[in-house]
Design a protein around this motif. Structure first.
Motif, PDB file in Angstrom:
ATOM      1  N   ASN A   7      66.143   8.102 -15.525  1.00  0.00           N
ATOM      2  CA  ASN A   7      66.460   9.027 -14.330  1.00  0.00           C
ATOM      3  C   ASN A   7      67.644  10.053 -15.042  1.00  0.00           C
ATOM      4  O   ASN A   7      68.659  10.143 -15.326  1.00  0.00           O
TER       5      ASN A   7
ATOM      6  N   VAL B 158      62.221   2.454  -8.689  1.00  0.00           N
ATOM      7  CA  VAL B 158      61.058   3.046  -9.165  1.00  0.00           C
ATOM      8  C   VAL B 158      59.903   2.628  -8.369  1.00  0.00           C
ATOM      9  O   VAL B 158      59.719   1.510  -8.207  1.00  0.00           O
TER      10      VAL B 158
ATOM     11  N   THR C  47      69.293   9.141  -5.937  1.00  0.00           N
ATOM     12  CA  THR C  47      67.779   9.611  -6.491  1.00  0.00           C
ATOM     13  C   THR C  47      66.880   8.415  -6.521  1.00  0.00           C
ATOM     14  O   THR C  47      67.530   7.111  -6.951  1.00  0.00           O
TER      15      THR C  47
ATOM     16  N   SER D 287      65.996  13.209  -4.390  1.00  0.00           N
ATOM     17  CA  SER D 287      67.218  12.936  -3.931  1.00  0.00           C
ATOM     18  C   SER D 287      66.922  12.260  -2.409  1.00  0.00           C
ATOM     19  O   SER D 287      65.942  12.644  -1.772  1.00  0.00           O
TER      20      SER D 287
ATOM     21  N   ASN E 176      58.290  11.234 -10.372  1.00  0.00           N
ATOM     22  CA  ASN E 176      59.182  12.146 -10.216  1.00  0.00           C
ATOM     23  C   ASN E 176      60.445  11.620  -9.355  1.00  0.00           C
ATOM     24  O   ASN E 176      60.303  10.879  -8.652  1.00  0.00           O
ATOM     25  N   HIS E 177      61.222  12.538  -9.723  1.00  0.00           N
ATOM     26  CA  HIS E 177      62.733  12.022  -8.841  1.00  0.00           C
ATOM     27  C   HIS E 177      63.087  12.750  -7.729  1.00  0.00           C
ATOM     28  O   HIS E 177      62.618  13.992  -7.935  1.00  0.00           O
TER      29      HIS E 177
ATOM     30  N   GLU F 216      62.966   7.136  -7.978  1.00  0.00           N
ATOM     31  CA  GLU F 216      61.701   7.751  -8.618  1.00  0.00           C
ATOM     32  C   GLU F 216      60.260   7.448  -7.821  1.00  0.00           C
ATOM     33  O   GLU F 216      60.229   6.126  -7.592  1.00  0.00           O
TER      34      GLU F 216
ATOM     35  N   ARG G 223      69.370   3.589  -4.946  1.00  0.00           N
ATOM     36  CA  ARG G 223      69.539   4.336  -6.188  1.00  0.00           C
ATOM     37  C   ARG G 223      68.817   3.701  -7.565  1.00  0.00           C
ATOM     38  O   ARG G 223      68.816   2.563  -7.631  1.00  0.00           O
ATOM     39  N   ASN G 224      68.145   4.783  -7.974  1.00  0.00           N
ATOM     40  CA  ASN G 224      67.252   4.272  -9.214  1.00  0.00           C
ATOM     41  C   ASN G 224      66.065   3.359  -9.047  1.00  0.00           C
ATOM     42  O   ASN G 224      65.390   2.883  -9.786  1.00  0.00           O
TER      43      ASN G 224
END
Lengths: 435, 528
Positions: free
Chosen positions: A56, A131, A63, A72, A69-70, A65, A128-129
């Motif tokens: 990240n 994937v 954010t 928010s 792509n990341h 993923e 958060r984080n």
């Protein structure tokens, strides 16, 4: 570049190891799977990056993923909401904006790394984080299964039914024979399930079709309920209970007998239904359709016009569908459009027959010998102008009056009061605000 | 509305008074119902009928028709007595509080109970609930305004809202629901006898001079004109000789129709411009065919003051013409040139003379409407009115006493009649009655009566009844309904063949000139 794609292909094949054989770094695949591979590359989201990019770059911010792509997100937003905000496609069937997510259809499942199983993105909050892969092979497989099951659950007699493509007539005959229901689906071409079947190339081969035990309901002027095509996604129930809050319909019976019922399983016209048609607007398939949908010409030149509804002062934003100079359908302008946010009432949705009514007045008329007779515009306007002038001269301006109208536009109201004040020279102008 | 429709979902407490929202403004009712059932707001419905909306309400206060002022004064009495009103708001933003305090002094809950029929305990509780709300929203409709005390009813609601400091904040406000698609716009555009556009007074010299310059004429009349209801009276008396009626069917919608019919027949010259032949065109000397909303470009202003686009979707039938074009053609023939290339050009002229619309352009409202006032092109519009101050500066409390309706029940006419609309029909039915589907769902007139009253009169559902008032008589069917409360009957006014307005009283509110459609005395008996 191509090397990357090749790597992905290998990746796909690994996950589907049962069906593929690796020989000396060469892959044998059949044409269907190759199409799927092409689909990955060219149509769906950039899966490629998902296989190679990690980490990240945004640090500790909120954010997530998605497909490499990341993005928010605001705390409380679901994975689906984040994806939709960023134009990443995740299919939905039961999801209804503004209502509580139920996660019942599972078509929106995505792969979340570290999760034990696939996750319904409409109900899972972004974390958060996280994937996420929206079109990974696992996901595709799950979606295809779901679509296959939905297709076999009812009478979906459109082009996706498995048939020999060389013999269309045979197909149609078979459809009629198999269905026991000769009605062709009015939602053809405007069906989310059909769209998804195309997108994920699903046919109903080899699956038995369930027979529907509930007859079609047509005993009201506006809404047709065809239970044989219902996929029990529950959007209609949510639209009725959470968007319009009319509480007319709900899930009824149990298990395989589950049915969307009105009241104590009576016809809509005998229930609390107010025919707002919200359920029809949100039905993703052909289970709920409007009677006038059958009048739509499938390939006629169609115009869609956004305008303001003419019933009551709410000013609902509507989208009119026009074919051959006739309004054939009225829908809301969308759930994001104020002031009605996708909602309409029975008059706004179904009460527009007056526009094209044969009873409309088409020529100016003057009363002659006690009867109204059609005349030319010149004759009518000359008479009005000379009468108004004559009465104004003889009895004074205040002997004239104008009722302007709460139905006509601002521009026309302005002109009406300007005419009254500047031409007739009186302030005797008013409208039906009080009545 | 001082606030927006979307705002309703953010309110803590909502009072809906004199509005059958689910039938007359179904889409706004969804916001109210969502607030009450899904967002935790407290909903209080105040109405003589047990409306559908009461099912979503936390409390239904059943008041005797025409006693709104007493009830609101009762609320305010409790607020002041228990010292739970918004003192900061009252001190900084209002005046006339002492007068109000004096007047509401005598409106003790017990006294109000006697007038309104609402239990004293409910009055106290409702006042407390509303005072405790951070965002208290008041929604009202014709049940408040169509009384001889209509103006005072509205002022009373404004009093209550100011006393609780609920004006100028999102989720609060005093929110009248406008009944027709462009009532708000027709008023904004000066379709009223006493004002030009944006409520600039015709008897004010500044506005008149401004308009004389803009229109390039002299001699605009400084004398306020007659309201619709007064014009009908003057026609009957022979003072008004000619009427030009655009898009309206007063011979179903006017009060005391038997009298109105005579008045219209007394006119020398009647021009009706409409899309259908109606009960009113039946008396017309000239009928001019016009466009309906789907055939023209323009703007409507909705109940929340949002100016929105109307777009042409289909071609109009036959030789029909645009309403503005017809009016301009007559003006040109009368020697005053009025020529515009299109409706947008008219809107541009409106902007020049209408401060609250000056900043709105068709281009700006292409996707989403803008709330007036919007004075300049870079102004975002005003969703919530009175945020910092009122139009006159400080908000003025009006000390108002309860007055009885113009007609009270007696031995001869022991029932109260109240009229209104149904979900499936619209006003005089000119448009909705062209839909077979809507007619299927609401095919005919009826009189809504409570089970007890029906039993007492020996009536069964569907029985033909004669309903009579001092002014007229209609024959219709009895409908026994849980919505009705003993002693009060309801008749929808849509149906010309059993027009409720043959019964209604044409007595007017002295200020707004609105007729008392919501209360008159009637009797009902089984038809012979």
């Amino acid at each position: 570049m191509f090397k990357d794609y090749y790597q992905i292909l290998i990746g796909i094949c690994k996950t589907k190891s049962q069906r593929y054989h690796k020989k000396n770094h060469k892959v044998h695949i059949d044409i269907k799977d190759f199409m799927e591979y092409l689909y990955f590359i060219y149509i769906c989201n950039p899966v490629k990056t998902a296989y190679f990019k990690r980490g990240n770059p945004m640090g500790k911010e909120n954010t997530i993923e998605i497909n490499g792509n990341h993005f928010s997100f605001e705390p409380g937003e679901t994975i689906l909401e984040v994806a939709q905000k960023n134009n990443i496609f995740i299919p939905t069937l039961c999801h209804l904006k503004g209502a509580t997510p139920t996660g019942s259809c599972r078509i929106c499942v995505v792969e979340v790394e570290g999760a034990r199983s696939l996750v319904a993105s409409c109900a899972a909050p972004a974390a958060r984080n996280m994937v996420v892969h929206t079109e990974s092979p696992e996901v595709i497989k799950a979606r295809r299964t779901i679509i296959r099951l939905l297709l076999s659950s009812g009478n979906h007699n459109c082009a996706i039914r498995d048939f020999d493509s060389k013999d269309w007539t045979q197909f149609q005959l078979r459809v009629l024979e198999e269905d026991g229901n000769e009605d062709l689906c009015p939602a053809w071409g405007d069906c989310k399930l059909q769209d998804l079947a195309y997108r994920y190339q699903v046919k109903t081969k080899g699956l038995p079709l369930s027979e529907c035990q509930y007859p079609i309901e047509k005993v009201n002027p506006f809404i047709i309920r065809d239970f044989s095509r219902c996929i029990l996604c529950g959007r209609c129930v949510q639209a009725c209970r959470e968007i319009q809050v009319n509480n007319a319909i709900d899930f009824g019976h149990r298990g395989a007998n589950t049915k969307i019922i009105a009241g104590t399983d009576v016809a809509l016209k005998d229930s609390d239904c107010v025919f707002c048609g919200q359920c029809v607007e949100v039905c993703p398939v052909g289970a709920l359709t409007s009677t006038h949908d059958l009048e739509l010409e499938r390939f006629a030149k169609t115009k869609k016009v956004r305008t303001t509804c003419t019933f009551c002062g709410v000013g609902c934003q509507v989208e009119m569908t026009v074919q051959n100079n006739k309004i054939v359908k009225m829908a809301s302008a969308g759930e994001d459009v104020a002031p009605n946010h996708g909602r309409l009432c029975v008059k706004g949705r179904y009460g527009f027959a007056f526009v094209g009514s044969p009873e409309r007045i088409t020529v100016p008329m003057i009363r002659k010998n006690g009867k109204l007779e059609g005349v030319t515009w010149d004759e009518a306007l000359d008479l009005v102008a000379s009468k108004f002038t004559g009465i104004k001269d003889e009895f004074g301006p205040d002997s004239l009056g104008v009722f302007t109208s709460a139905r006509i536009t601002n521009e026309e109201n302005y002109i009406a009061q300007k005419f009254t004040r500047a031409v007739l020279k009186t302030n005797n102008v008013d409208h039906c605000a009080r009545l | 509305m001082t606030n927006t429709i979307g705002d309703i979902e953010t309110a803590d407490v909502i009072i809906v008074e004199g509005s059958n929202t689910t039938e007359n403004h179904p889409v706004i009712s969804t916001f109210i119902k969502r607030a009450a059932t899904l967002k935790g707001a407290t909903l209080i419905v105040i109405d003589p009928r047990r409306l559908k909306l009461t099912e979503s309400a936390d409390k239904w206060l059943r008041l005797q028709p025409g006693t709104d002022i007493a009830l609101i004064n009762g609320f305010m009495h409790v607020l002041i007595e228990e010292d739970i009103y918004d003192k900061k708001f009252v001190e900084t933003r209002t005046e006339g509080f002492e007068e109000l305090k004096k007047t509401v002094k005598k409106y003790t809950p017990e006294y109000v109970e006697k007038i309104t029929g609402v239990a004293a305990e409910d009055i106290v509780n409702t006042a407390r609930t509303f005072a405790a709300a951070k965002r208290g929203c008041i929604v009202y409709c014709m049940g408040i305004t169509q009384h001889t005390t209509g103006t005072d009813n509205v002022k009373s609601l404004a009093n209550l809202s100011m006393l609780c400091g609920d004006l100028g904040i999102p989720g609060g406000g005093v929110n009248p629901l406008r009944g027709q698609n462009n009532v708000q716009g027709a008023c904004d555009m000066g379709g009223l006898p006493n004002v030009f556009t944006a409520y600039q007074k015709v008897d004010g010299d500044d506005a008149r001079i401004k308009y004389e310059n803009a229109w390039d004429i002299t001699g605009l009349s400084p004398k306020p004109g007659l309201a619709v209801t007064e014009m009908v009276q003057k026609a009957g008396e022979g003072e008004l000789k000619a009427l030009y009626i655009i898009g309206e069917n007063p011979l179903v919608s006017d009060p005391d129709l038997n009298h109105a019919e005579k008045a219209f027949k007394n006119l020398d010259f009647l021009v009706v411009q409409d899309i259908f032949l109606t009960e009113t065109t039946a008396l017309a000397d000239v009928v001019l065919p016009s466009f309906c909303f789907a055939e023209k470009n323009g703007t409507f202003t909705n109940t929340e003051r949002r100016v929105q686009r109307v777009r042409k979707a289909v071609e109009a039938p036959g030789f029909a013409r645009r309403d503005w074009k017809i009016i301009c053609d007559i003006a040109n023939r009368m020697g005053y040139p009025m020529n515009y290339p299109n409706a947008n050009a008219i809107f541009e002229e409106i902007r020049l003379v209408t401060p609250s619309y000056a900043g709105i352009t068709w281009e700006r409202i292409e996707k989403e409407g803008i709330f007036w006032p919007c004075p300049t092109e870079n102004h975002p519009g005003t969703p919530v009115l009175h945020a910092k101050q009122f139009t006159r500066g400080k908000g003025l409390f009006h000390a108002i006493d309860h007055r009885d309706p113009a007609e009270m029940t007696d031995e001869e006419y022991p029932f109260i009649l109240t009229t209104g609309r149904l979900l499936f029909q619209y006003h005089t039915g000119t448009m909705t009655m062209k839909s077979a589907g809507l007619n299927f769902l609401a095919p005919e007139c009826f009189v809504e009566i409570s089970v007890n009253d029906a039993e007492r009169l020996g009536l069964e559902n569907g029985d033909l009844v004669d309903v009579v008032s001092r002014r007229g008589k209609i024959k219709t069917k009895a409908k026994i309904s849980p919505k009705a409360v003993d002693g009060t009957l309801f008749i929808p006014f849509h149906f010309a063949n059993a027009a409720a307005n043959r019964l209604t009283n044409a007595k007017l509110d002295p200020v707004a000139k609105i007729p008392e459609f919501k209360v008159c005395a009637i009797n009902i008996r089984k038809a012979a």
